[in-house]
Design an enzyme around this catalytic site. Sequence first.
Site, PDB file in Angstrom:
ATOM      1  CG  ASP A  42       1.675   7.771  10.811  1.00 61.09           C
ATOM      2  OD1 ASP A  42       2.118   8.907  10.757  1.00 61.09           O
ATOM      3  OD2 ASP A  42       0.386   7.402  11.311  1.00 61.09           O
TER       4      ASP A  42
HETATM    5  C1  BGC Z   1      -0.285  10.463  12.909  1.00 61.84           C
HETATM    6  C2  BGC Z   1      -0.295  10.824  11.360  1.00 61.84           C
HETATM    7  C3  BGC Z   1       0.154  12.380  11.257  1.00 61.84           C
HETATM    8  C4  BGC Z   1       1.438  12.357  11.764  1.00 61.84           C
HETATM    9  C5  BGC Z   1       2.281  13.773  11.705  1.00 61.84           C
HETATM   10  C6  BGC Z   1       1.067  10.504  13.306  1.00 61.84           C
HETATM   11  O1  BGC Z   1       1.204  10.219  14.659  1.00 61.84           O
HETATM   12  O2  BGC Z   1      -0.654   9.192  12.832  1.00 61.84           O
HETATM   13  O3  BGC Z   1      -1.594  10.846  11.104  1.00 61.84           O
HETATM   14  O4  BGC Z   1      -0.041  12.702  10.054  1.00 61.84           O
HETATM   15  O5  BGC Z   1       1.798  11.745  13.278  1.00 61.84           O
HETATM   16  O6  BGC Z   1       1.738  14.534  12.785  1.00 61.84           O
END
Ligand code: BGC
Length: 810
Positions: free
Chosen positions: A224
């Site tokens: 993530d």
């Molecule tokens: C989230 C993800 C997301 C990523 C990119 C993170 O804060 O948990 O689900 O895909 O950011 O925006």
Amino acid sequence: MTDITTLMDELTLDEQVSLMAGQDMWNVGGIERLGIGALRVTDGPNGARGGGDFVHGTHSAAFPVGIALGATWDPDLMHQIGGALALETRDKGASVLLGPTINLQRGPLNGRNFECYSEDPVLTAKLTVSYVQGLQAAGVAATLKHFVANESEIRRTVNSSDADERTLRELYLVPFERAVKEAGAWAIMSAYNRINGTYAADNRWLLTEVLRGDWGFDGLVMSDWFGLRSTVDGAIAGLDLEMPGPTIQRGDKLVEAVRRGDVPAELVRQAALNVLRLLERTGTLRDTTPRREVENERPETRALIREAGVQSAVLLKNDGALPLSDSARIAVIGPNARTARVMGGGSAQLNAYRMVSPWDGLAQVLPEDRLSYAEGCTNERFSPVLEGDFTREWFKGDLSGDPVATDTVHALHAFMADGPEGIDPLDHAVRITGRFTAPEAGTWRFGFHSAGRSRLFLDGEEVAEAWDSWARGRTFFEEGCDPVTVERDLGAGQSIEIAFEFATHPTHDLHVSGYHLGVGRVLGQAEIDRAADIAAEADVALVCVGRSAEWDTEGWDLPDMTLPGLQDRLVEAVAARAPRTIVLLQTGGPVAMPWLDRVDAVLQGWYPGQEAGQAFADVLTGARSPGGRLPQSFPTRLDDALTFSGTPEVTYPGEDGHVRYDEGLYIGYRHHARSRPAAFPFGFGLGYTDFAFGKPEVRVKPDGTGDLRLTVTNTGAREGAAVVQLYIAPAAAPVDRPEAELKNFAKLSLAPGDSGIATLALAARDFAWFDGDRRCWAIAPGEYTLRLGTSATDIFATAAVHLEGRDLPL
Ligand code: BGC
């Protein structure tokens, strides 16, 4: 076809390592020397946002949020949505969609509750499998997220979700497992949190033993965003790709670690190969053309989103007020009546092509003279963003010296602002000046919050600050402070001079900056009384209440299950005066309904995507029957959800960095079956017609495989969908097991008088529990009861089957 293994042999160690981290926020750079293309990803999951601003970027289609899709109980629809999302993803120049979000709804307060499908692993899994198949059949990779046990947002980047293996295997891992085994998902995203003490991104048991070993995953594992915290551990755990870039943990650090012998070269080669395989699968291995974003609004996608909205709407109560009668005069009331609430907040946001409010949807099909309107109250978490023509001066670093650029800004909300040349989003300041003119007399509340420091001057005087007193709160993914507010009484047309200053400062976990300055009139009893007066003059009041993307959002959890602001008072006041009252709820999860006995109908509409108002109008007018069933139990009150009783702090939101999943398997309906029945059970939803169910024909062999078939007849006068749910109540096992668990379901849409056959397949695994000692799935011998129902508690038929004892591999 290119042989990626041969291609891999041509890569140097540095090149392999370069494939193991992003180049920027959304791209993994290719290898120019060898003509290898770049990998571009986009959020996800309810649309493809593209690479720009989260709120004001390139337009895209907004699909229903996860819980709305969960409420459809419709795998075929999910397949179509997957296919449509593939086109959207390609429009944004990407080949990987960051979704679906398939964590479970462990309790009602998770800020991302709206993004998840369900509290049940099998409902989640079946919908996920179809979504992934639809997406990947069109050559776009799905990214299953967030792997695993990411069920709350509070301190999500440090907390450990502590759960025993059986709980993980029987609940939280199931959607991931089935999406890997049945849909062959190409990518997976590790969660921010730790699992039993080890970060998901560093967790070799999870990423290698379970995912690749037990399940045979051959795709790519990415972190993530900013969720990888190690150079060596993550690489050894099997985390292929650090996102985003530029790299923090890899690059030269990883090359050094390989040279020192801390990370085996073979692991690096394997990770890089997984990146190449994903490029190959998505047809972009040799595509070195620059990726472009386009807008392409498709009528068929709009129709699909509208249909999904109809299929997700859950009719919770109806004393005959719905569908609306043909001549009814309708008072449309509430903060969500004229404001379209189509999506949740956080990384799932996008700039939708359209946002149809309930009012707009109704006004398209009903003569306007039958509609009246009152706002009644607000339901905001933040003051509505201040709009107008404001002058913005940009400074490098802090506010000292001369501005390096000046521009005009129309909305005082910024998130990772795209500043002028030379401005670093994480190291700059702005001064914004202009005027606000009150359109009407009253008390006006100015409110701001920021990831960075900020302060507000009105008519030249500093009136509020989050500058010296800035403290980390629950905005901007826990990098921003809580809102600071100040009120002013203004006459109609009175103008006030505004100056707002913002300066970035070092961040904690996520590298983000942003600010929000808003202003809104403070509404009180007078507006509620006015709404009640208007309701009294109509035949029926439609009260549009709920939450918004400010509440149902990533980066924080909800404070409680109560409708925000004065909304409960508004519903009560309207219900006391209106001949009939219908509540249209829009939330991303359960809410308390203290007024339930005093209203005639309740329709839960969720955030159903850009066509929201159209889908609501379809259902309210009776053009279509509401097709949704609850994918999450709605408890009467927060205390009735187990996660919040017993030892509250430890189980939620956690203590000393640990969230203990002490309730084990007993979440949602598994819990409500033992104590504290839900107000509205899992699987529940009314329609506008009736169904008759024939006697089930059970063909299940002693090994647990087989199926169950029954005839379903629409005996009413309108079309509608029946959702037949199959729960299994297990035989005695050497361990405690929930009373009954959903194992399959079928949705049949039938015209009046028509019949269809529901076929519910069963596999041996549907009867098994996870035996950690013997490392297998175990079926205890004995009698199992198959329960057929229209919810977890409304069972219309049961049948017994006898199974032999048997072990199944992991
Ligand atoms: C989230 C993800 C997301 C990523 C990119 C993170 O804060 O948990 O689900 O895909 O950011 O925006």
